[in-house]
Motif scaffolding. Structure first.
Motif, PDB file in Angstrom:
ATOM      1  N   ASP A 108       0.794  -1.220   0.000  1.00  0.00           N
ATOM      2  CA  ASP A 108       0.000   0.000   0.000  1.00  0.00           C
ATOM      3  C   ASP A 108       0.831   1.278   0.000  1.00  0.00           C
ATOM      4  OD1 ASP A 108      -0.969  -0.188   3.546  1.00  0.00           O
ATOM      5  OD2 ASP A 108       0.981   0.007   2.558  1.00  0.00           O
ATOM      6  N   TYR A 109       2.157   1.147  -0.055  1.00  0.00           N
ATOM      7  CA  TYR A 109       2.987   2.347   0.061  1.00  0.00           C
ATOM      8  C   TYR A 109       2.856   3.251  -1.159  1.00  0.00           C
ATOM      9  CZ  TYR A 109       6.238  -0.136  -2.996  1.00  0.00           C
ATOM     10  OH  TYR A 109       6.795  -0.822  -4.039  1.00  0.00           O
ATOM     11  N   SER A 110       2.443   2.699  -2.293  1.00  0.00           N
ATOM     12  CA  SER A 110       2.348   3.490  -3.521  1.00  0.00           C
ATOM     13  C   SER A 110       0.937   4.006  -3.790  1.00  0.00           C
ATOM     14  CB  SER A 110       2.815   2.675  -4.711  1.00  0.00           C
ATOM     15  OG  SER A 110       1.970   1.549  -4.885  1.00  0.00           O
ATOM     16  N   ILE A 111      -0.008   3.648  -2.937  1.00  0.00           N
ATOM     17  CA  ILE A 111      -1.403   4.013  -3.165  1.00  0.00           C
ATOM     18  C   ILE A 111      -1.611   5.503  -2.909  1.00  0.00           C
ATOM     19  CG2 ILE A 111      -3.783   3.663  -2.442  1.00  0.00           C
ATOM     20  CD1 ILE A 111      -2.538   1.347  -4.020  1.00  0.00           C
ATOM     21  N   LEU A 112      -2.262   6.143  -3.855  1.00  0.00           N
ATOM     22  CA  LEU A 112      -2.528   7.578  -3.748  1.00  0.00           C
ATOM     23  C   LEU A 112      -3.942   7.875  -3.267  1.00  0.00           C
ATOM     24  CD1 LEU A 112      -0.849   8.764  -7.063  1.00  0.00           C
ATOM     25  CD2 LEU A 112       0.110   8.827  -4.755  1.00  0.00           C
ATOM     26  N   TYR A 113      -4.877   7.019  -3.652  1.00  0.00           N
ATOM     27  CA  TYR A 113      -6.275   7.273  -3.324  1.00  0.00           C
ATOM     28  C   TYR A 113      -6.930   5.997  -2.799  1.00  0.00           C
ATOM     29  CZ  TYR A 113      -5.467  11.404  -6.199  1.00  0.00           C
ATOM     30  OH  TYR A 113      -4.959  12.561  -6.715  1.00  0.00           O
ATOM     31  N   TRP A 114      -7.813   6.192  -1.825  1.00  0.00           N
ATOM     32  CA  TRP A 114      -8.524   5.074  -1.221  1.00  0.00           C
ATOM     33  C   TRP A 114     -10.017   5.341  -1.230  1.00  0.00           C
ATOM     34  CZ3 TRP A 114      -6.023   0.726   0.318  1.00  0.00           C
ATOM     35  CH2 TRP A 114      -4.653   0.808   0.560  1.00  0.00           C
ATOM     36  N   GLY A 115     -10.792   4.267  -1.394  1.00  0.00           N
ATOM     37  CA  GLY A 115     -12.216   4.365  -1.149  1.00  0.00           C
ATOM     38  C   GLY A 115     -12.491   4.177   0.325  1.00  0.00           C
ATOM     39  N   LYS A 116     -13.755   4.272   0.720  1.00  0.00           N
ATOM     40  CA  LYS A 116     -14.115   4.144   2.128  1.00  0.00           C
ATOM     41  C   LYS A 116     -14.382   2.708   2.542  1.00  0.00           C
ATOM     42  CE  LYS A 116     -15.884   8.844   2.565  1.00  0.00           C
ATOM     43  NZ  LYS A 116     -17.033   9.695   2.945  1.00  0.00           N
ATOM     44  N   GLY A 117     -14.496   1.827   1.578  1.00  0.00           N
ATOM     45  CA  GLY A 117     -14.620   0.414   1.889  1.00  0.00           C
ATOM     46  C   GLY A 117     -16.029  -0.127   1.809  1.00  0.00           C
ATOM     47  N   THR A 118     -16.104  -1.429   1.598  1.00  0.00           N
ATOM     48  CA  THR A 118     -17.368  -2.161   1.636  1.00  0.00           C
ATOM     49  C   THR A 118     -17.130  -3.460   2.392  1.00  0.00           C
ATOM     50  OG1 THR A 118     -19.192  -3.032   0.277  1.00  0.00           O
ATOM     51  CG2 THR A 118     -16.969  -3.315  -0.603  1.00  0.00           C
ATOM     52  N   LEU A 119     -18.062  -3.806   3.271  1.00  0.00           N
ATOM     53  CA  LEU A 119     -17.854  -4.915   4.183  1.00  0.00           C
ATOM     54  C   LEU A 119     -18.316  -6.237   3.577  1.00  0.00           C
ATOM     55  CD1 LEU A 119     -16.976  -5.757   7.027  1.00  0.00           C
ATOM     56  CD2 LEU A 119     -19.341  -5.348   7.765  1.00  0.00           C
ATOM     57  N   VAL A 120     -17.448  -7.228   3.680  1.00  0.00           N
ATOM     58  CA  VAL A 120     -17.764  -8.588   3.252  1.00  0.00           C
ATOM     59  C   VAL A 120     -17.717  -9.491   4.479  1.00  0.00           C
ATOM     60  CG1 VAL A 120     -16.972 -10.564   1.913  1.00  0.00           C
ATOM     61  CG2 VAL A 120     -16.894  -8.266   0.917  1.00  0.00           C
ATOM     62  N   ASN A 121     -18.794 -10.222   4.701  1.00  0.00           N
ATOM     63  CA  ASN A 121     -18.862 -11.134   5.835  1.00  0.00           C
ATOM     64  C   ASN A 121     -19.231 -12.525   5.326  1.00  0.00           C
ATOM     65  OD1 ASN A 121     -18.964 -11.782   8.728  1.00  0.00           O
ATOM     66  ND2 ASN A 121     -21.132 -12.108   8.340  1.00  0.00           N
ATOM     67  N   VAL A 122     -18.358 -13.483   5.600  1.00  0.00           N
ATOM     68  CA  VAL A 122     -18.588 -14.859   5.150  1.00  0.00           C
ATOM     69  C   VAL A 122     -18.775 -15.731   6.378  1.00  0.00           C
ATOM     70  CG1 VAL A 122     -17.730 -16.776   3.776  1.00  0.00           C
ATOM     71  CG2 VAL A 122     -17.090 -14.420   3.176  1.00  0.00           C
ATOM     72  N   SER A 123     -19.933 -16.335   6.463  1.00  0.00           N
ATOM     73  CA  SER A 123     -20.245 -17.170   7.621  1.00  0.00           C
ATOM     74  C   SER A 123     -20.067 -18.649   7.286  1.00  0.00           C
ATOM     75  CB  SER A 123     -21.673 -16.909   8.086  1.00  0.00           C
ATOM     76  OG  SER A 123     -22.580 -17.176   7.046  1.00  0.00           O
ATOM     77  N   SER A 124     -19.693 -19.400   8.303  1.00  0.00           N
ATOM     78  CA  SER A 124     -19.466 -20.836   8.088  1.00  0.00           C
ATOM     79  C   SER A 124     -20.738 -21.632   8.264  1.00  0.00           C
ATOM     80  CB  SER A 124     -18.407 -21.326   9.076  1.00  0.00           C
ATOM     81  OG  SER A 124     -18.816 -21.069  10.396  1.00  0.00           O
TER      82      SER A 124
END
Length: 124
Positions: A108-124
């Protein structure tokens, strides 16, 4: 300026699939490469996959090879991540990222821009 907005996260059971999207609304900067990162609770952020805009070359973390596919629609300025055969260990916040270079390393050292994220949840 670049504005990245992720969508497509949700809750699925083990073995299920999700498709994440990242819309890039920036008009003054076209990133050379884009990537997906994820961060699970209590863990460090890790690179998942990356793609270069012009060549279409793709890169994957070992943990997702053969299960995840990154793609892009340059006309729509949209990045995708198709996630199949999901596992509980894939549970994390997934972030879209843009950079001028260095995406292949999935650091991630070269990343200039980030989104705010989206959550992924995987249940067993």
């Amino acid at each position: 300026q670049v504005e990245l907005v992720e969508s497509g996260g949700g809750s699925v059971q083990t073995g299920g699939s999700l498709r994440l999207s990242c819309a890039d609304s920036g008009h003054t900067y076209i990133p050379a490469c884009m990537a997906w990162f994820r961060q699970a609770p209590g863990k460090e952020r890790e690179g998942v996959s990356a793609i270069y805009r012009d060549t279409g070359n793709t890169y994957y973390a070992d943990s997702v090879k053969g299960r995840f596919t990154i793609s892009q629609d340059n006309a729509k300025n949209t990045l995708y991540l198709q996630m199949n055969r999901l596992k509980p260990e894939d549970t994390a916040m997934y972030y879209c990222a843009a950079a001028h270079s260095g995406c292949a390393s999935l650091n991630d050292y070269s990343i200039l821009y980030w989104g705010k994220g989206t959550l992924v949840n995987v249940s067993s």
